[in-house]
Design an enzyme around this catalytic site. Structure first.
Site, PDB file in Angstrom:
ATOM      1  N   SER A 134      40.561  67.256  66.484  1.00  0.00           N
ATOM      2  CA  SER A 134      40.353  65.802  66.513  1.00  0.00           C
ATOM      3  C   SER A 134      39.572  65.372  67.751  1.00  0.00           C
ATOM      4  O   SER A 134      39.669  66.000  68.807  1.00  0.00           O
ATOM      5  CB  SER A 134      41.692  65.074  66.529  1.00  0.00           C
ATOM      6  OG  SER A 134      42.386  65.290  65.346  1.00  0.00           O
ATOM      7  N   GLY A 139      39.159  61.196  63.648  1.00  0.00           N
ATOM      8  CA  GLY A 139      40.558  61.464  63.333  1.00  0.00           C
ATOM      9  C   GLY A 139      40.676  61.896  61.894  1.00  0.00           C
ATOM     10  O   GLY A 139      40.403  63.041  61.559  1.00  0.00           O
ATOM     11  N   SER A 140      41.027  60.954  61.017  1.00  0.00           N
ATOM     12  CA  SER A 140      41.064  61.268  59.580  1.00  0.00           C
ATOM     13  C   SER A 140      39.690  61.734  59.096  1.00  0.00           C
ATOM     14  O   SER A 140      39.583  62.605  58.243  1.00  0.00           O
ATOM     15  CB  SER A 140      41.514  60.051  58.776  1.00  0.00           C
ATOM     16  OG  SER A 140      42.904  59.841  58.948  1.00  0.00           O
ATOM     17  N   TRP A 164      44.444  64.864  71.064  1.00  0.00           N
ATOM     18  CA  TRP A 164      45.620  65.374  70.330  1.00  0.00           C
ATOM     19  C   TRP A 164      45.654  66.899  70.339  1.00  0.00           C
ATOM     20  O   TRP A 164      46.144  67.526  69.416  1.00  0.00           O
ATOM     21  CB  TRP A 164      45.679  64.872  68.879  1.00  0.00           C
ATOM     22  CG  TRP A 164      45.432  63.407  68.726  1.00  0.00           C
ATOM     23  CD1 TRP A 164      44.514  62.814  67.940  1.00  0.00           C
ATOM     24  CD2 TRP A 164      46.112  62.350  69.410  1.00  0.00           C
ATOM     25  NE1 TRP A 164      44.563  61.441  68.072  1.00  0.00           N
ATOM     26  CE2 TRP A 164      45.533  61.134  68.978  1.00  0.00           C
ATOM     27  CE3 TRP A 164      47.134  62.294  70.357  1.00  0.00           C
ATOM     28  CZ2 TRP A 164      45.948  59.887  69.450  1.00  0.00           C
ATOM     29  CZ3 TRP A 164      47.544  61.052  70.824  1.00  0.00           C
ATOM     30  CH2 TRP A 164      46.954  59.881  70.366  1.00  0.00           C
ATOM     31  N   GLU A 249      47.859  75.059  58.622  1.00  0.00           N
ATOM     32  CA  GLU A 249      48.519  74.083  59.478  1.00  0.00           C
ATOM     33  C   GLU A 249      49.419  73.179  58.644  1.00  0.00           C
ATOM     34  O   GLU A 249      50.531  72.836  59.039  1.00  0.00           O
ATOM     35  CB  GLU A 249      47.477  73.232  60.220  1.00  0.00           C
ATOM     36  CG  GLU A 249      48.130  72.188  61.121  1.00  0.00           C
ATOM     37  CD  GLU A 249      47.125  71.335  61.900  1.00  0.00           C
ATOM     38  OE1 GLU A 249      45.931  71.389  61.582  1.00  0.00           O
ATOM     39  OE2 GLU A 249      47.565  70.623  62.810  1.00  0.00           O
ATOM     40  N   ARG A 250      48.944  72.820  57.457  1.00  0.00           N
ATOM     41  CA  ARG A 250      49.717  71.923  56.596  1.00  0.00           C
ATOM     42  C   ARG A 250      50.986  72.596  56.110  1.00  0.00           C
ATOM     43  O   ARG A 250      52.041  71.963  56.024  1.00  0.00           O
ATOM     44  CB  ARG A 250      48.851  71.447  55.433  1.00  0.00           C
ATOM     45  CG  ARG A 250      47.882  70.405  55.913  1.00  0.00           C
ATOM     46  CD  ARG A 250      46.788  70.066  54.932  1.00  0.00           C
ATOM     47  NE  ARG A 250      45.841  69.193  55.623  1.00  0.00           N
ATOM     48  CZ  ARG A 250      44.581  69.039  55.272  1.00  0.00           C
ATOM     49  NH1 ARG A 250      44.089  69.697  54.234  1.00  0.00           N
ATOM     50  NH2 ARG A 250      43.812  68.233  55.957  1.00  0.00           N
TER      51      ARG A 250
END
Lengths: 393, 378
Positions: A134, A139-140, A164, A249-250
């Site tokens: 990020s 970000g998104s 982050w 990561e998810r």
């Protein structure tokens, strides 16, 4: 006896003999985790011994190939090892972004030299990695990242900043997304590079969060020289690596939905509201807890099924978005109910009784779960587009 | 055991899917409803179920059955759910067969053989109140002559209107809400004093209210042992709950699939409504809920096969989840279909109706969440 039964018996015996008793108690909080790395201070001798013994067998990362230091276990054997560790309440010997995220990406996209160089050090807990994804403006919409790497012949020159970056101030190395082609479409000019956090020009600054803790940093790069052999995969094709890594990561963040050890919510609530006829005296709180327990337990089965689907090669490639979305929303719900169950006792920010607001800080921390690694809304977008094939998604 | 269907189970699913979609589609349910059919289900399809070995899916081989497991039974139930098929599969092949297997004895063996051959229909008469409460048994069987006199009333008896034999949960000892002290009796619906009122339910499936007014039953009507029927009933109910959970998965999946297809096809404001993020996120959330339930239901069915003594909490989890997620699915389905979803001409409303009945059958999500909370000691 089948081979797997033998393996189970031997594994249990080995764990019983080698996991120190102190490592068979529930982890109190994040500070009890073993992260490894050049500067890691072990909390106890037991923690160090446990990590080293497991690392010797490659069991800190049981399913990686032996040639890269892993345990070389099959999926069935890995499952058995995990089950036996759970049964004996063994703590995780080593947690790291190297294990959860970089390793799988290197196994798929790294060249032989990169695998040989980095994977064994991850297994042995020698190098601690952080993730440079990020940015303040990305970000998104991660693919709009602006940190640039210029080709200077024998090296890349990196300039820009990340945000982050989890534990960047403790990390030895970073895996980082950088823009290498500014004229291409945003997804097509990104590359995936590795570099040492001690390289001149790298600085980190922890960010104080609402929990009062600082697990994340701002990370700045000023004329950082990155050797060319540290490019992973193809130049300008880093987005493929990034996406693949994100699915891992998810999975990791989604796993938080399983909840940790800790006391069962029903018991926590019993202390606060009392019990009548064997039931919590607050019927609406009891109902909320029961519903959460239903969903949490079922989600545990969904995680198990996701592993079995992957093994059977039936899993949808975007299935991790479902796990991430559902697991993190569940974890937030759980911590909301913890706070409700604790009542005003749970609100003490600074007291020995509340262990310096431990439950509060954990509750606040969970709010990031549905933001980091792609927000819940981004996961729902991915499901809409890739799984449901909805138009315009 | 992996939480995916194995090869044989996948093949069974394919053949059940083909048969049921072809011979028991939603159109058939509509026709049964609109014709006010006397049976309320297709006897031809039931004969095919017997020929395919589905009627005897849980019946042992020595009684001519297929001796398959609960996962396989769930596979068939899921397809029944997808097609809203009206079939005595649940009442006879699952509840009836399970009760007979647990009861044991020569009489039960004969009945099992008839189940497998498709020659008998059974109905389990358990509930007495409008909310499921299996321990509440007021219906009483008192010793008289060589048998019993039965008095009481049952409700929501699935397929009670067509059953050749009614399996009645009757109290023979203890108080009204005692867990033990019940006996399972096989009662002929044509016996004197039995009155059966067919209740056509909202989903056009059928049940019955049955009253027993001093009905004489012989001693050989007892299935299992006198006063010891609670275990038989709870085993049958657990199989029924997991099976209905599987059916609800089918109902929810089909409502979901039809809705996703509709989102891609229906155009408003010059584009497919599936392009709107407001709908995308809702339908994606629904996808997740259905996936979580799918895992829980398969786990319950596997546990019934592998470790039946531990199955109760798994079954409650499955039923609690299936009620909740399928209820969400059918509500979202009607809402996303808009006005057309409110019409009888379009099938989607029928899924909502079946889901409503399936939720109530053998305990809704509250009943089962409460059961889990009790098991966990709060």
């Amino acid at each position: 006896m089948t081979d797997l039964e033998t393996f189970r018996r031997e594994t249990r015996a080995w764990l019983e003999a080698n996991c120190p008793p102190e490592m068979r108690t529930p982890q109190e909080d994040d500070d009890d985790r073993c992260w490894g790395g050049r500067n890691f201070r072990f909390k106890s001798e037991a923690q160090k011994v446990w990590m080293q013994r497991m690392a010797e067998r490659g069991w800190t990362v049981p399913d990686w190939p032996k040639e890269y230091g892993g345990g070389g276990l099959s999926k069935d054997e890995t499952k058995i090892l995990r089950e036996e560790m759970r049964a004996l309440k063994c703590r995780s010997p080593l947690d790291s972004f190297g294990i959860w995220m970089l390793g799988p990406a290197l196994l798929k996209y790294g060249n032989e030299a990169q695998k040989k160089e980095h994977l064994p050090k991850i297994v042995r807990g020698e190098i601690r990695w952080c993730q440079g994804y990020s940015e303040p403006g990305a970000g998104s919409d991660l693919a709009s990242l602006q940190t640039r790497a210029e080709d200077k012949g024998d090296h890349y020159l990196v300039n820009g900043s990340k945000i982050w970056t989890s534990y960047a101030n403790h990390a030895d190395m970073i895996f980082c997304l950088v823009r290498t082609d500014f004229s291409a479409k945003k997804h097509e000019g990104i590359s995936f590079v590795l570099f040492d956090m001690t390289t001149p020009g790298v600085t980190t600054k922890p960010i104080l969060l609402i929990s009062g803790k600082s697990p994340f940093c701002e990370t700045f790069f000023t004329d950082v020289k990155v050797p060319k052999e540290n490019l992973v995969g193809t130049l300008n094709r880093g987005w493929d690596v990034a996406k693949y890594l994100l699915t891992h990561e998810r999975d990791m963040i989604g796993g938080m939905g399983l909840g940790g050890g800790g006391r069962p919510l029903g018991q926590v609530a019993a202390d606060a509201v009392g019990v009548e006829n064997g039931m919590l005296a607050d019927p609406l709180l009891r109902a909320d807890i029961a519903r959460l327990e239903v969903d949490g337990w079922a989600f545990q089965m969904a995680m198990e099924r996701a592993g079995d689907l992957a093994k059977a090669k039936q899993a949808h490639p975007a299935y991790s978005s479902f796990l991430k979305y559902y697991g993190t929303e569940l974890n937030k719900r759980r911590h909301e109910l913890v706070m409700t169950s604790l009542g005003s006792d749970g609100l003490e920010w600074e007291s020995a009784r509340s262990q310096e607001g431990e439950a509060l800080r954990a509750w606040l921390r969970t709010k990031a779960n549905s933001i980091e690694g792609g927000t819940s809304e981004v996961q729902l977008n991915i499901i809409s587009k890739r799984i449901l094939d909805l138009p315009g998604a | 055991m992996a939480l995916v269907l194995n090869e044989e189970q996948s093949m069974l699913r394919d053949s059940a899917r083909g048969l049921i979609a072809d011979r028991g589609p939603v159109a058939q349910l509509r026709k049964l409803r609109d014709d006010r059919d006397a049976s309320g289900f297709s006897r031809e399809l039931w004969k095919e179920f017997a020929d395919m070995g589905f009627a005897g899916i849980l019946v042992p081989e020595e009684n001519g059955g297929s001796a398959l497991g609960h996962v396989e039974a769930g596979v068939v139930m899921e397809e029944i759910g997808r097609n809203l098929t009206s079939s005595p599969f649940l009442s006879t092949a699952l509840l009836g067969a399970t009760a007979m297997k647990r009861a044991g004895g020569a009489r039960a063996g004969e009945i099992l053989s008839k189940i497998a051959a498709g020659q008998i229909l059974l109905a389990l008469a358990c509930d007495e109140k409008s909310k499921h409460n299996p321990h509440h048994v007021e219906t009483r069987a008192t010793r008289a002559g060589n048998g019993f006199t039965l008095k009481g009333a049952k409700t929501f008896v699935v397929d009670g209107h067509v059953a050749d034999l009614i399996l009645v949960v009757a109290r023979t000892a203890g108080g009204v809400n005692d867990k033990e002290g019940v006996t399972l009796l096989a009662v002929d619906p044509k016996a004197k004093g039995v009155s059966v009122e067919r209740t056509i339910m909202v989903d056009a499936h059928n049940a019955a209210r049955i009253t027993f007014d001093d009905v004489h039953v012989d001693a050989d009507a007892v299935l299992g042992e006198v006063d010891n029927g609670a275990r038989i009933v709870s085993d049958a109910l657990n199989v029924g709950r997991a099976a209905v959970a599987a059916e609800l998965v089918g109902v929810g999946d089909e409502a979901f699939d039809r809705t996703v297809a509709y989102l891609k096809e229906r155009k408003q404001f010059g584009k497919a409504i599936g392009e709107f993020q407001g709908l995308q996120h809702r339908v994606s959330h629904l996808y997740c809920e259905l996936e979580v339930t799918r895992a829980a239901v398969l786990k319950a069915l596997q546990t019934l096969d592998q470790a039946p003594a531990n199955a109760a909490p798994f079954v409650s989890l499955a039923k609690a989840r299936a009620c909740a997620s399928t209820n969400l699915a059918v509500q979202e389905a009607v809402q996303m279909h808009g006005g057309i979803g409110m019409t009888d001409a379009v099938d989607i409303g029928l899924f909502m109706k079946r889901a409503r009945v399936g939720q109530e059958l053998f305990g809704d999500s509250r009943f089962h969440a409460d059961r889990i909370a009790r098991l966990r000691g709060y």
